[in-house]
Design a protein around this motif. Structure first.
Motif, PDB file in Angstrom:
ATOM      1  N   TRP A   6      -5.639  -0.368  -7.700  1.00  0.00           N
ATOM      2  CA  TRP A   6      -4.993  -1.117  -7.080  1.00  0.00           C
ATOM      3  C   TRP A   6      -5.110  -2.754  -7.571  1.00  0.00           C
ATOM      4  O   TRP A   6      -5.990  -2.984  -7.858  1.00  0.00           O
ATOM      5  N   LYS A  35       2.558   1.610  -3.655  1.00  0.00           N
ATOM      6  CA  LYS A  35       1.652   2.112  -4.406  1.00  0.00           C
ATOM      7  C   LYS A  35       1.182   3.508  -4.254  1.00  0.00           C
ATOM      8  O   LYS A  35       1.180   4.301  -5.236  1.00  0.00           O
ATOM      9  N   THR A  36       1.009   3.838  -3.195  1.00  0.00           N
ATOM     10  CA  THR A  36       1.000   5.391  -2.675  1.00  0.00           C
ATOM     11  C   THR A  36       2.039   6.243  -3.359  1.00  0.00           C
ATOM     12  O   THR A  36       1.967   7.438  -4.139  1.00  0.00           O
ATOM     13  N   ALA A  68       0.753  -1.222   0.180  1.00  0.00           N
ATOM     14  CA  ALA A  68       0.075  -0.187  -0.020  1.00  0.00           C
ATOM     15  C   ALA A  68       0.850   1.416  -0.134  1.00  0.00           C
ATOM     16  O   ALA A  68       0.625   2.229  -0.789  1.00  0.00           O
ATOM     17  N   GLU A  91       0.428  -1.353 -13.053  1.00  0.00           N
ATOM     18  CA  GLU A  91      -0.256  -1.867 -12.075  1.00  0.00           C
ATOM     19  C   GLU A  91      -1.196  -3.274 -12.450  1.00  0.00           C
ATOM     20  O   GLU A  91      -1.917  -3.175 -13.264  1.00  0.00           O
ATOM     21  N   GLN A 111      -5.994   4.578  -5.554  1.00  0.00           N
ATOM     22  CA  GLN A 111      -6.206   3.637  -5.174  1.00  0.00           C
ATOM     23  C   GLN A 111      -7.188   2.535  -5.727  1.00  0.00           C
ATOM     24  O   GLN A 111      -7.221   1.361  -5.595  1.00  0.00           O
ATOM     25  N   ASP A 112      -8.101   3.251  -6.326  1.00  0.00           N
ATOM     26  CA  ASP A 112      -9.282   2.468  -7.077  1.00  0.00           C
ATOM     27  C   ASP A 112      -8.386   1.673  -8.209  1.00  0.00           C
ATOM     28  O   ASP A 112      -9.415   0.645  -8.730  1.00  0.00           O
TER      29      ASP A 112
END
Length: 155
Positions: A82, A72-73, A69, A95, A79-80
């Protein structure tokens, strides 16, 4: 075409130049570094990396991380969008289970305003998520400062 004995060295030289140019183009595509970040417990990531290696004739380095997390951030993946793994290649973020042909198209075309591609979730039938004959349709989403758009669709 009427070639004399004197033109053979020229013909060989042209053929050698063409082969060198083709090799240089091929090496340029392979020169990119493919680094996939994944949770060590996820097996589909390695299957996807094998798909990319075969499809792009490239080597994918796999890096295990405990905090996907945060990674990725930090990489700017919304986030939607991921999925289970994140790859960096030539300045782009890939991704999830993005097919190798979509990655190749991104690297070839380099569309303005695109930071990366994503396949949200883990759709059945996507590379690395093959389960028999089961296939879920899915889109590859281009994302970045230019917004979002469907980059490719798969049945």
């Amino acid at each position: 075409m009427n070639l004399t004995k004197d033109s053979r060295p020229l013909r060989r030289s042209l053929a050698a130049s063409l082969l060198l140019a083709l090799a240089a183009c091929s090496n340029a595509a392979q020169a990119a570094t493919y680094t996939m970040f994944r949770d060590a417990g996820c097996g589909c990531c390695l299957s996807w990396a094998g798909h990319v290696e075969h499809g792009l004739e490239a080597e994918v380095a796999s890096v295990d991380t405990d905090d996907m997390a945060a990674l990725k951030t930090a990489k700017g993946v919304p986030q939607d969008l991921w999925s289970c793994h994140t790859m960096e290649v030539d300045g782009y973020i890939i991704e999830g289970h993005v097919p190798a042909d979509a990655v190749a198209k991104l690297l070839r075309e380099r569309p303005e305003g695109v930071a990366g591609l994503a396949v949200p979730g883990m759709p059945l039938g996507s590379p690395g998520m093959e389960v028999g004959e089961q296939v879920q349709p899915y889109d590859v989403i281009a994302f970045g400062p230019g917004g979002r758009s469907v980059f490719a669709s798969y049945p």
